[in-house]
Design a protein around this motif. Structure first.
Motif, PDB file in Angstrom:
ATOM      1  N   LEU A  20      -1.838   3.456  -1.707  1.00 47.18           N
ATOM      2  CA  LEU A  20      -2.431   4.672  -1.148  1.00 47.18           C
ATOM      3  C   LEU A  20      -1.673   5.891  -1.641  1.00 47.18           C
ATOM      4  CD1 LEU A  20      -2.919   3.493   2.518  1.00 47.18           C
ATOM      5  CD2 LEU A  20      -4.699   3.899   0.838  1.00 47.18           C
ATOM      6  N   ARG A  21      -2.410   6.964  -1.912  1.00 51.90           N
ATOM      7  CA  ARG A  21      -1.765   8.194  -2.348  1.00 51.90           C
ATOM      8  C   ARG A  21      -1.065   8.851  -1.152  1.00 51.90           C
ATOM      9  NH1 ARG A  21      -6.286  11.369  -4.862  1.00 51.90           N
ATOM     10  NH2 ARG A  21      -6.066  12.476  -2.909  1.00 51.90           N
ATOM     11  N   PRO A  55       0.814  -1.213   0.000  1.00 52.31           N
ATOM     12  CA  PRO A  55       0.000   0.000   0.000  1.00 52.31           C
ATOM     13  C   PRO A  55       0.855   1.275   0.000  1.00 52.31           C
ATOM     14  CG  PRO A  55      -0.126  -1.147   2.112  1.00 52.31           C
ATOM     15  CD  PRO A  55       0.548  -2.066   1.167  1.00 52.31           C
ATOM     16  N   LEU A  56       2.125   1.167   0.397  1.00 50.98           N
ATOM     17  CA  LEU A  56       2.978   2.356   0.422  1.00 50.98           C
ATOM     18  C   LEU A  56       3.955   2.368  -0.763  1.00 50.98           C
ATOM     19  CD1 LEU A  56       3.731   2.860   4.211  1.00 50.98           C
ATOM     20  CD2 LEU A  56       1.821   3.640   2.841  1.00 50.98           C
ATOM     21  N   ALA A  85       6.907   4.281  -6.121  1.00 52.54           N
ATOM     22  CA  ALA A  85       7.273   3.467  -7.273  1.00 52.54           C
ATOM     23  C   ALA A  85       6.015   3.043  -8.028  1.00 52.54           C
ATOM     24  CB  ALA A  85       8.063   2.246  -6.826  1.00 52.54           C
ATOM     25  N   GLY A  86       5.017   3.925  -8.021  1.00 57.92           N
ATOM     26  CA  GLY A  86       3.696   3.562  -8.515  1.00 57.92           C
ATOM     27  C   GLY A  86       3.635   3.349 -10.016  1.00 57.92           C
ATOM     28  N   VAL A  97      -1.916   8.957   2.850  1.00 57.72           N
ATOM     29  CA  VAL A  97      -1.047   8.302   3.827  1.00 57.72           C
ATOM     30  C   VAL A  97      -0.677   9.287   4.927  1.00 57.72           C
ATOM     31  CG1 VAL A  97       1.201   7.247   4.187  1.00 57.72           C
ATOM     32  CG2 VAL A  97      -0.110   6.677   2.166  1.00 57.72           C
ATOM     33  N   MET A  98      -0.352  10.513   4.487  1.00 56.30           N
ATOM     34  CA  MET A  98       0.068  11.544   5.432  1.00 56.30           C
ATOM     35  C   MET A  98      -1.046  11.836   6.444  1.00 56.30           C
ATOM     36  SD  MET A  98       2.757  13.251   5.821  1.00 56.30           S
ATOM     37  CE  MET A  98       3.293  14.558   6.875  1.00 56.30           C
TER      38      MET A  98
END
Lengths: 179, 308
Positions: free
Chosen positions: B276-277, B196-197, B201-202, B281-282
């Motif tokens: 997750l964007r 998810p993180l 490297a999306g 996440v932040m």
């Protein structure tokens, strides 16, 4: 052996420090500064100040990671495409840095360093903490927690409406807009 | 916990590489793109991929910063191997310094600059965006990670990994601090650009830092990612799952079994969860996870004061 390691680290630290001002790329300057700090932190490990050394490395790497963003954002030549110089006010800076170096070197060489009395404590980290904080330990601990909470909440408040905020539910002013 | 002679780094590194390879094989099996292919091809993917990348000619970009690029792509593997030095397997560890936990933490912070340099050096927009994404995501997971690491240290009263393992002889720390355990695993995924993180490297960035490296550079970078997952799983075993504690089997085997289990879970999560964007996440990290880890730390501290 220890002396050899120290010399290697010292040379790396100074050479990387010089590199900060001679490379013409902000990215390389940042990384060179990080390398210099890591060498200094590793040198601290040589005097058995394990916690200080590793935490220095941790803090400095983190700092340089963040600083890279700002250095590149604000400096005139981010990518090394145009000639640039990291040196400003050359004469004054040279005088100040030579003066500071002579002062520190003289201090290191001329101070009558005391002989070691007694044995080093078994837990150096704890001894160091108590030597630095002493009776103020509780106060400092509470202050650090309060400071941390303040920083986090200030940031959260400041970025309450960020660029992407409200994308879960479209904001009212966007819904009716569109010229 | 006995410290080992200097040559112990060689078997330790070999162990990390073997586990990383196994993780890559598992990912090959789980990859839906491989459906219908023979099992040998999917299970052996790390081998074939290694052979392919070793033969591949290195591509380059226009005016890359070669020094930072190479250093950045090699960085994750180097960091993982340096972390492995303090990860115990049963009662055996390469080194058990008094500040082993901080060592681990400092190295995961080293990834900030490393991944950023890997993205910057390629002089490609995908890598550049990816490097900055990694930094911003690192801000999100690093603070909860630090507090998650603080919890076992407070409970054991030591930063020494050996003592943290020894302090779990009655109950594993995962029982006393489940939130810290979960946060630690998520952070491992974060610094390994995984699951998810994996946003830095999306796929929307054509792989980000993974977009430009080719040949042996790509091999080292991919290996580094699996090695980081491996070391993270090994560390979670030591910090939260009692290290080598377990009935019948010897300690080192228990350590390896638990590490393999956690690693398999981490690998499987990649196919089970969406990416997750970074801004989400932040928000999640600072508004929910950070208070939760602080509460967890409070509970642990109170328990430690109570002497249980």
């Amino acid at each position: 052996m220890l002396t050899a390691v120290f010399w290697v680290l010292a040379v790396v630290a100074v050479a990387a420090g010089i590199a900060v001002f001679t490379v013409d790329s902000m990215a390389r300057a940042t990384v060179a500064l990080a390398v210099s700090f890591v060498a200094v932190g590793t040198a601290l490990l040589l005097i058995d100040a394990g916690y200080l050394g590793v935490i220095t490395i941790l803090m400095m790497l983190m700092e340089m990671g963040i600083m890279a963003v700002f250095m590149i954002m604000y400096m005139m030549n981010p990518g090394g495409l145009m000639p640039m110089s990291m040196l400003h006010n050359k004469r004054g800076a040279l005088a100040i840095s030579i003066g500071a170096f002579v002062l520190l070197a003289a201090g290191a060489l001329l101070t009558p360093w005391p002989q070691r009395r007694g044995e080093p404590p078994s837990d150096v980290t704890r001894a160091l903490g108590e030597a630095v904080m002493g009776s103020k330990m509780l106060v400092m601990m509470s202050v650090s927690a309060v400071l941390f909470a303040t920083m986090v909440s200030a940031l959260v408040l400041a970025t309450g409406r960020g660029r992407y905020d409200g994308d879960e539910a479209p904001a009212a002013e966007d819904a009716g807009g569109g010229a | 916990m006995t410290a080992s002679p200097a040559w112990a780094v060689v078997p330790a590194a070999a162990l990390v590489v073997v586990f990383a390879g196994a993780a890559a094989a598992l990912d090959g099996v789980l990859d839906p793109a491989g459906r219908g292919r023979p099992m040998s091809g999917r299970l052996g993917r790390p081998l074939w991929e290694t052979a392919r990348l070793l033969r591949q000619r290195r591509r380059t970009t226009v005016a890359p910063d070669a020094l930072l690029w190479r250093a950045g792509t090699a960085g994750p593997l180097v960091v993982a191997l340096l972390m492995a030095v303090v990860v115990p397997v049963g009662g055996i560890t390469v080194a058990d310094p008094p500040v082993g936990l901080v060592w681990f933490n400092a190295l995961d912070v080293a990834l900030w600059l490393t991944v950023w340099a890997a993205g910057w050096g390629a002089n490609s927009v995908y890598g550049l965006v990816s490097g900055y994404r990694f930094l911003s995501q690192a801000l999100a997971y690093e603070l909860p990670l630090m507090f998650a690491l603080t919890a076992p240290a407070v409970a054991a009263g030591s930063l020494k990994i050996g003592q943290i393992v020894a302090a779990q002889d009655k109950t594993w720390f995962v029982v006393r601090m489940p939130a810290a355990f979960l946060v630690f695993l998520v952070a491992v995924a974060g610094f390994s650009l995984w699951g998810p993180l994996a946003y830095p490297a999306g796929r929307d960035l054509a792989g980000g830092v993974l977009a430009e490296p080719s040949g042996v550079d790509r091999l080292v970078l991919l290996a580094g990612r699996y090695a980081l997952l491996t070391v993270g799983a090994g560390m979670s075993t030591a910090l939260f799952l009692g290290g080598g504690a377990g009935p019948l089997l010897p300690g080192w085997l228990w350590s390896l079994l638990k590490t393999a289990l956690v690693l398999a879970g981490l690998v499987a999560v990649r196919r089970a969860m969406p990416v997750l964007r970074a801004d989400r996440v932040m928000r999640l990290a600072w508004l929910v996870v950070l208070p939760v880890t602080l509460l967890q730390l409070l509970v642990v501290s109170v328990l430690a004061l109570g002497g249980s």
